[in-house]
Scaffold this active site. Sequence first.
Site, PDB file in Angstrom:
ATOM      1  N   ASN A 211       0.843  -1.196   0.000  1.00 51.40           N
ATOM      2  CA  ASN A 211       0.000   0.000   0.000  1.00 51.40           C
ATOM      3  C   ASN A 211       0.883   1.253   0.000  1.00 51.40           C
ATOM      4  OD1 ASN A 211       0.549   0.781   2.856  1.00 51.40           O
ATOM      5  ND2 ASN A 211      -0.383  -1.231   3.213  1.00 51.40           N
ATOM      6  N   ASP A 317      -4.031 -10.061  12.890  1.00 51.21           N
ATOM      7  CA  ASP A 317      -4.330  -8.680  13.296  1.00 51.21           C
ATOM      8  C   ASP A 317      -3.353  -8.318  14.413  1.00 51.21           C
ATOM      9  OD1 ASP A 317      -5.340  -6.370  14.495  1.00 51.21           O
ATOM     10  OD2 ASP A 317      -7.379  -6.857  13.823  1.00 51.21           O
TER      11      ASP A 317
END
Length: 441
Positions: A211, A317
């Site tokens: 990203n 996570d």
Amino acid sequence: MLARLTNKHILLGVTGGIAAYKSAELIRRLRDAGAEVQVIMTPAAREFITPLTLQALSGNPVHTELLDPEAEAGMGHIELARWADLFLVAPASADALARLAGGIADDLLTTCWLAASGKKAVAPAMNQQMWADRATASNIETLLARGVAVFGPGSGSQACGDIGAGRLLEAVELAALCADQFESRQLTGRHVIITAGPTREALDPVRYLSNHSSGKMGFALAEACAEAGARVTLIAGPVHLATPPRVQRVDVVSACDMLGASETAVNDAVASLGAARVVFIATAAVADYRPAQVAGQKIKKGLKDDTLDITLIKNPDIVATIAARADKPFVMGFAAETQQVEGYACDKLSRKRLDLIACNDVSRGDIGFQSDDNAMVVFWPDAGQGSSAAAPGLGRAELAKAPKTQIARALVGLLAERLAAAPGGTVAGDASLTRHADETL
Ligand SMILES: Cc1cc2nc3c(=O)[nH]c(=O)nc-3n(C[C@H](O)[C@H](O)[C@H](O)COP(=O)(O)O)c2cc1C
């Protein structure tokens, strides 16, 4: 570290010594670092360098006279003294040191010195024998005992031909010492572990999913935490940024690497300090998914196929994993969103059992990912008076658009407040606060 000078008010007193010319370079350094500079010159200083030069460099009129009705009608001596976050006399002549130590107020510089309540420093510059004289040594002792910082002097060859101690430090050294005066102690005794940047999820030996995260916010926070006295471990994804001073950096590539490095760092910090003194800050833009299989060889373009299917599997996570630990440190998350920014952030705060969350709208274009600026809204569980009308049960603070270095320092201030607000000086592991957040959202 010079970033600490941003928006700081530096009152520079220049006295009559041969090194007065170096004050010109010092003003440039201070202003380059973002400080605002006002200059006071003694009559003797004006024999060595002109007020016009220092006015041009500081961008402000130079102050010279005490008994001047016109000057008093503008920024008078008391106002000038109050304006200063730091009053630095550089170069400080032997004569100036004697007058400052003696509490004499017979000109603008010495009068402002007495009237100033902010930080004070002197940078002596004189012949080595003048510096060695017992009168000068005793004046320095007096000033040190009153909390005045003494920068230098350096030693070496002198303008008069002597060799020894008494040289004014170089402008770059003086600017760094000025910045050191603004080091806060808000996070002393804490170990802060910060993740930053993007992760890369390999598809084959030459391709990856990633990203646009630049890592700038996390690096700025690492620097601000170190400035605030914390021990800092920065776990960085692939970014092109220099490691901030006094920060220990661990480079990683993928989300799984980042989780491993985070757990190792948290384990070590908790073992040495206890969970209540450890802070985990997750600024990294971790890839939510990774390719289920990493091809051993470069994937070739199919001759017949117009499409290529890639199966993705969920990454761990990281922030939720750290927040779910039995020995949970204080956990701060970040949420970069393109819509319903505050709603998603509040949901993430409660769902992942965070103690603080900072969110920003990356769809704005002028802030966020690759930008040097940011603007944030911060939430934390707060059942008390700090609870905001917009988000019941949560405290809320807005940080207006500013350079990421400034936002980082503001975030450190909020973090220190939350750590101090908890019983025992920490909110880490406070079940009632976390439970309240869960109930209200
Ligand atoms: C050429 C020259 C160079 C001087 N250099 C210094 C110096 O480097 N350090 C110092 O303490 N005094 C130096 N002096 C003496 C100071 O100028 C003198 O003590 C003066 O009163 C200082 O005034 P002020 O402290 O109000 O600026 C120098 C004097 C002359 C003539």
